[in-house]
Write an enzyme that holds these catalytic residues in place. Structure first.
Site, short mmCIF file in Angstrom:
data_model
loop_
_atom_site.label_atom_id
_atom_site.label_comp_id
_atom_site.label_asym_id
_atom_site.label_seq_id
_atom_site.Cartn_x
_atom_site.Cartn_y
_atom_site.Cartn_z
CE1 TYR A 1 -3.68 0.68 10.38
CE2 TYR A 1 -2.85 -1.35 10.11
CZ TYR A 1 -2.72 0.00 10.08
OH TYR A 1 -1.63 0.42 9.60
CD GLU B 1 1.78 -1.05 9.63
OE1 GLU B 1 0.51 -0.95 9.32
OE2 GLU B 1 2.60 -1.48 9.27
CG ASP C 1 -1.91 1.25 1.14
OD1 ASP C 1 -2.41 1.32 0.06
OD2 ASP C 1 -2.20 1.48 2.20
CD GLU D 1 0.14 -5.31 7.27
OE1 GLU D 1 -0.24 -5.54 5.98
OE2 GLU D 1 -0.38 -4.67 8.39
#
Length: 639
Positions: A502, A538, A210, A445
């Protein structure tokens, strides 16, 4: 018709791009790196001259149908302007956003640069001249005066070669660099190609990470000199006992045998110790340790290791500090360290990932204003100029390689593993002496739940551990596979858990009340299973600056603020027994590829892309001030 690139198509493209002649004959990463050579950062001294080749270069993208006109027509044999139309291109900079042409912004394949110059020094038999490219994305070939000098596979890290024999004193010289940004299953990061025969430019680059795939010569190009017999590399490790520090060093040299002198000097230039051997230990009475920012008033203290070998002189900054793990604690200088910092990107308007010193200094001022003591180089090694400032200011670094987007089994082949190990070698070789670097990260990731992940990452991690003794980690995402400790196949091999989560964004989107119960259970799940240091590496929420609603809704500054506050409650309950750090995503908004869920990039920054604070930046600053152990110490640095 759109279809995923078949073997035949990929063979054709790889051939035309001159990356590889076929899938079976792609670049062999073993042997491409001369692992017997050092990679000392070019520093001027009485024996070394450094000359930057920055500024405006001639530039040409190979827009030919075959994509190989530059190679077949041998553009490197003459000035680039004589091969066809060229444009001005700043170096360093990404080429993508410099013009108004969409075809260049999304270009895949070879781009060409050249620069003419006169040498600022005379060439003699006892002088080496080295050409160094600090970073080019991702495959580069270098010619000097029409003669091929060297090549390199991979972005983000420096590469160089001796070019004395190609250069002329008193005459105009030319450097030509061709750079290819194509991502394949065996590159790092990896990618795939799709082919749509209805499009004017039928090849489409796909990748799973991303961030925008900026390309070009991103960091400075330099010429530097050394004597014929020279200091090739220096290895340093440090320790202390009581008030006495120890610098264990090894100097590696090339050329004829010469006299050696190794001096250690303090911050004021006062001689602390001296010896005359290539390998040894220098003691430091009443040592000043290197401390992280906010932990000590002497944060970032460094000595200078001054090495004389014959006529050659090199000065290496050295910070004396130790890093250990004890249970769930991360110890720096035998004191518990809690990571409170950010994730970042090298990303800014117009220049993309190009090195920009005003921006670098601005970012460090913002980091210190926040009270952040650390960051992760998400998701690739950052410029050496950034790392220098981390050493100087005491900003702790989790140093991550470009292992982002490793999601498919095809990205975990033996060839990929070989290249991944080579990249880790280059990263450790470059940053091994930096006190700010306390941990290596081998990936961000990856799909850590598929069968191929276990042996692949064990191979990367075991190899990296053989190079350096710092702790190892990778950033885990439960949305990318291996969602529980039992399903994950990689975490067992690392020393520190870095977990990306998240909650109330990708998980239970928009439900802020989910954070307390679900994030708490998530942390306990992993903490109870592994009993090792854990960092929430994160977390965050997107927010478009200026968007507000009450009650808070996703993509407003109000929602971002409330999400952070709810996370802070969980973090306080979990530390220090289970949690040893928290890193927000992200320091600033950044550009991504075009996708429906991205509005001009990723908006999770606490600052805008132009470094203006969103409301959450002030909330985070208050949080980090609370976490600072000594307010009187921190006051010395506050902006």
């Amino acid at each position: 018709m759109l279809f995923h690139c078949s073997l035949a198509h990929l063979v054709i493209l790889c051939t035309t791009l001159h990356i590889c002649a076929s899938l079976q004959d792609s670049p062999k990463h073993d042997g491409q790196i001369d692992k017997s050579r050092g990679m000392l950062y070019p520093r001027s001294s009485e024996s070394r001259t450094v000359f930057e080749l920055g500024g405006v270069w001639n530039f040409r993208a190979d827009m030919s149908t075959s994509k190989d006109a530059g190679m077949t027509e041998e553009w490197y044999l003459q000035p680039l302007a004589m091969t066809g139309p060229v444009i001005d291109m700043p170096v360093p900079a990404s080429f993508n956003d410099i013009t108004q042409e969409e075809s260049l912004r999304s270009f895949i394949g070879w781009v060409w640069y050249d620069k003419e110059f006169y040498l600022p020094f005379r060439i003699s038999d006892d002088t080496r001249i080295v050409l160094r490219v600090e970073s080019a994305h991702y495959y580069a070939k270098v010619w000097v005066n029409g003669q091929e000098a060297f090549s390199h596979v991979g972005g983000h890290l420096p590469f160089e070669g001796e070019v004395s024999k190609y250069l002329s004193s008193g005459k105009l010289n030319r450097v030509t660099i061709a750079v290819n940004n194509t991502l394949l299953p065996t590159t790092l990061p990896p990618g795939d190609l799709d082919y749509d025969e209805q499009l004017p430019n039928p090849w489409i680059q796909n990748y799973g990470f991303d961030l925008f795939n900026y390309a070009g010569i991103h960091r400075p190009v330099k010429l530097y000199t050394t004597p014929a017999s020279y200091i090739d590399d220096i290895d340093v490790t440090t320790n202390f006992s009581g008030t006495t520090g120890y610098v264990q060093y090894e100097v590696k040299v090339k050329g004829k045998e010469k006299a050696i002198s190794v001096k250690l000097k303090d911050k004021n230039g006062t001689l602390v110790n001296i010896t005359d051997v290539l390998k040894g230990v220098l003691s430091i009475p009443n040592v000043n340790l290197w401390w992280p920012y906010t932990m000590n008033t002497s944060a970032g203290y460094r000595y200078t290791l001054e090495v004389h070998y014959g006529d050659d002189i090199y000065r290496l900054p050295v910070g004396v500090r130790t890093v250990h793990i004890a249970g769930t604690k991360f110890l720096i200088n035998n004191e518990s360290f809690y990571f409170h910092g950010v994730n970042k990107h090298e990303d800014y308007d117009v220049r993309g990932k190009g090195l920009d010193m005003p921006l670098i200094i601005k970012d460090f001022n913002l980091l210190r204003w926040l009270g952040a003591n650390s960051f992760r180089t998400s998701h690739y090694p950052y410029a050496e100029e950034i790392m220098d400032k981390c050493d100087e200011y005491g900003i702790v670094v989790i140093d991550e390689c470009p292992g982002v987007g490793i999601e498919k089994a095809s990205y975990m082949s033996n060839q990929s593993l070989s290249h991944h190990r080579d990249v880790m070698f280059e990263l450790v070789r470059r940053d091994k002496n930096r006190p700010s670097v306390v941990m290596w990260s081998v990936a961000n990731e990856p799909n850590s739940g598929i069968p191929e992940a276990g042996p692949y990452f064990k191979g990367v991690i075991d190899y990296t551990r053989s190079l350096d003794k710092r702790p190892l980690t990778f950033a885990h995402s439960s949305s990318k596979g291996g969602s529980t400790p039992q399903e994950d196949l990689v975490m067992q091999y690392v020393d520190v858990m870095c977990l990306n989560r998240y909650q109330a964004w990708y998980f239970d989107s928009g439900i802020l009340t989910s954070i307390a119960p679900k994030l708490t259970s998530f942390i306990k799940l992993w903490g109870d299973f592994y009993h090792r240091p854990m960092i929430i590496s994160e977390y965050g929420a997107g927010a478009v600056d200026g968007f507000h609603t009450d009650p808070p809704l996703m993509y407003t500054e109000d929602y971002q603020v409330q999400l952070y506050k709810e996370h802070f409650k969980v973090f306080d309950a979990m530390k220090p027994d289970m949690l040893t750090g928290e890193l927000v995503w992200n320091f600033a908004d950044f550009m991504t590829k075009q996708e429906p869920q991205r509005a001009l990039g990723n908006r999770k920054g606490i600052f805008t892309r132009q470094r203006q604070p969103k409301a959450v930046a002030h909330i985070l600053r208050a949080r980090y001030l609370e976490l600072t152990e000594s307010m009187s110490c921190f006051a010395d640095f506050i902006m």
